[in-house]
Design an enzyme around this catalytic site. Structure first.
Site, short mmCIF file in Angstrom:
data_model
loop_
_atom_site.label_atom_id
_atom_site.label_comp_id
_atom_site.label_asym_id
_atom_site.label_seq_id
_atom_site.Cartn_x
_atom_site.Cartn_y
_atom_site.Cartn_z
N CYS A 1 -10.37 51.88 -27.83
CA CYS A 1 -9.42 51.88 -28.94
C CYS A 1 -8.96 50.46 -29.27
O CYS A 1 -8.90 49.59 -28.38
CB CYS A 1 -8.21 52.75 -28.60
SG CYS A 1 -8.47 54.52 -28.83
N CYS B 1 -7.59 54.50 -23.51
CA CYS B 1 -9.00 54.41 -23.89
C CYS B 1 -9.43 52.95 -23.99
O CYS B 1 -8.85 52.18 -24.76
CB CYS B 1 -9.23 55.12 -25.23
SG CYS B 1 -10.90 54.88 -25.90
N HIS C 1 -18.69 56.26 -30.37
CA HIS C 1 -19.39 55.00 -30.10
C HIS C 1 -20.84 55.27 -29.72
O HIS C 1 -21.22 56.39 -29.39
CB HIS C 1 -18.71 54.21 -28.98
CG HIS C 1 -18.91 54.81 -27.61
ND1 HIS C 1 -18.25 55.95 -27.18
CD2 HIS C 1 -19.73 54.43 -26.58
CE1 HIS C 1 -18.63 56.23 -25.94
NE2 HIS C 1 -19.53 55.34 -25.56
N SER D 1 -18.86 59.11 -21.15
CA SER D 1 -17.62 58.99 -20.38
C SER D 1 -16.39 58.82 -21.27
O SER D 1 -15.26 58.94 -20.78
CB SER D 1 -17.72 57.81 -19.41
OG SER D 1 -17.94 56.60 -20.12
N HIS E 1 -14.14 58.56 -27.51
CA HIS E 1 -14.04 57.65 -28.65
C HIS E 1 -15.42 57.50 -29.29
O HIS E 1 -16.40 57.26 -28.59
CB HIS E 1 -13.51 56.29 -28.21
CG HIS E 1 -13.08 55.42 -29.35
ND1 HIS E 1 -11.76 55.14 -29.63
CD2 HIS E 1 -13.80 54.77 -30.30
CE1 HIS E 1 -11.68 54.36 -30.69
NE2 HIS E 1 -12.92 54.12 -31.12
N ASN F 1 -24.93 58.70 -27.22
CA ASN F 1 -24.73 59.90 -26.40
C ASN F 1 -23.39 60.49 -26.80
O ASN F 1 -22.35 59.85 -26.64
CB ASN F 1 -24.72 59.56 -24.91
CG ASN F 1 -26.04 59.02 -24.43
OD1 ASN F 1 -27.09 59.51 -24.82
ND2 ASN F 1 -26.00 58.01 -23.59
N HIS G 1 -9.79 57.27 -32.52
CA HIS G 1 -10.25 57.86 -31.26
C HIS G 1 -10.74 59.29 -31.45
O HIS G 1 -11.60 59.76 -30.68
CB HIS G 1 -9.08 57.83 -30.26
CG HIS G 1 -9.41 58.32 -28.90
ND1 HIS G 1 -10.14 57.59 -27.98
CD2 HIS G 1 -9.09 59.51 -28.28
CE1 HIS G 1 -10.26 58.28 -26.86
NE2 HIS G 1 -9.64 59.44 -27.01
N GLN H 1 -24.62 52.81 -28.39
CA GLN H 1 -25.03 51.63 -27.64
C GLN H 1 -26.30 51.03 -28.25
O GLN H 1 -27.03 51.71 -28.98
CB GLN H 1 -25.28 51.97 -26.17
CG GLN H 1 -24.07 52.52 -25.44
CD GLN H 1 -24.34 52.72 -23.96
OE1 GLN H 1 -24.72 51.80 -23.24
NE2 GLN H 1 -24.17 53.96 -23.50
#
Length: 346
Positions: free
Chosen positions: A52, A49, A165, A160, A163, A152, A114, A167
């Site tokens: 990570c 990943c 996250h 994609s 993990h 998202n 993760h 933006q």
């Protein structure tokens, strides 16, 4: 206001868009496509990943051994800090309008773990996410007019990496959604002499039928004009116009609201509930932003189960949004979920 259990249209006062509501269609048989089930047995650290701690990203940089949140410039950012040079646009061409777009794109890792999505983080961990959102918002709003903080979640939403996250994109131009919301909130204030979302919050608190969560500083509702089946809006109850204005108490209250809402989502179908969510703040270049109120939109695509998705196609793409589940029914379903995440038992 009573439930509308008949075909009708509702208007979104923030954008001016309309949605067609058809509650009678809930009983139709479903023979459409289904999505794959989410994978819940992820490892706490995944060697491949790129998000990570300690792992390499595609640019051969290594992530630090971060313990809370981690922010870096998106290796494949949609915006660059400088626009392309040497390109000419014809400003008066009515058919081929174009202009330069520059800005910055950042990735915000919510946790080093993760396998932990937002609803599975502790309040202390969510506090760290909110603080990170704010510090990055403040830094970027000092340089750019429009800052979008968003997430998202889930492969079905095009994410994609599992993990946890989100933006942050920042740019000089006002995005289409922000421009529409700015125009309509300002128009409402000029016509009625009050703040649109402040009035809306007060009406929803009075009526209660679409309220999902309420605490001292935040209200979560399925908006009257919702287009997605379990769409919600998280609105500041205080006179807060952008993310930089939140004080510590309001941020702490926000963490509780975020945890409660995302647990509601996961508990609807006992799965890691996908969605796209984003914060709408007042543009930083306004001389007067009193018509604004900080809020976030959650757009989840699931309709009837973990594997059945609402598709915006046909009429929705060519005419206007259409939904079968009324906003009031969706709010009732969300309210009825257990307050404890399904992975932790009842």
């Amino acid at each position: 206001m009573n439930d509308f259990e008949f075909t009708h249209r509702r208007q979104n006062p923030l954008t001016g868009d309309w949605v067609l509501v058809s509650p009678h269609r809930n009983n139709r048989p479903w023979l459409g496509a289904t999505e794959e089930s989410s994978v819940d047995d992820l490892a706490e650290h995944e060697a491949t990943c790129p998000l990570c701690p300690g792992n390499a990203r595609v640019n051969n940089e290594y992530n630090p051994d971060y313990q809370n949140t981690f922010v870096f410039v998106n290796d494949f950012g949609a915006l660059l800090t400088e626009s392309a040079k040497g390109q000419d646009f014809e400003p008066n061409d009515p058919l081929f309008k174009a202009n330069f777009a520059n800005g910055e794109c950042r990735v915000v890792c919510f946790s080093p773990k993760h396998n932990k999505s937002l609803p599975e983080l502790s309040i202390t961990e969510i506090n760290a996410v909110v603080d990170t959102w704010q510090s990055n918002y403040v830094a970027l709003a000092s340089k750019y007019s429009c800052v979008h903080v968003f997430e998202n979640k889930g492969a079905v939403m095009g994410c994609s990496q599992p993990h946890p996250h989100g933006q942050i994109w920042a740019h000089d131009h006002l995005s289409t959604e922000i421009l529409l919301e700015n125009t309509n909130q300002l128009s409402y204030q000029k016509q009625y002499g009050s703040n649109l979302l402040n009035d809306y919050v007060n009406r929803e608190i009075d009526e209660q039928s679409r309220v999902v969560i309420e605490n001292a500083h935040w209200l979560v509702v399925v908006p009257f004009w919702a287009a997605w089946p379990f769409e919600t809006m998280l609105v500041a109850k205080d006179d807060i116009r952008h993310f930089g204005q939140l004080n510590q108490e309001q941020k702490s209250s926000l963490s509780f609201a975020l945890q409660a809402l995302t647990i509601c989502y996961d508990n609807i179908f006992n799965c890691s509930f996908p969605y796209s969510m984003g914060w709408h703040s007042a543009p930083s270049n306004l001389d007067d932003d009193s018509h604004w109120r900080l809020h976030a939109h959650f757009y989840p695509p699931l309709l009837r189960s973990e594997s059945v998705k609402k598709h915006m196609v046909g009429y929705e793409m060519l005419a206007e949004s259409q939904r079968d589940l009324s906003a009031e029914t969706a709010a009732k379903i969300l309210r009825s979920t257990a307050p404890t995440h399904y992975k932790h038992g009842k």
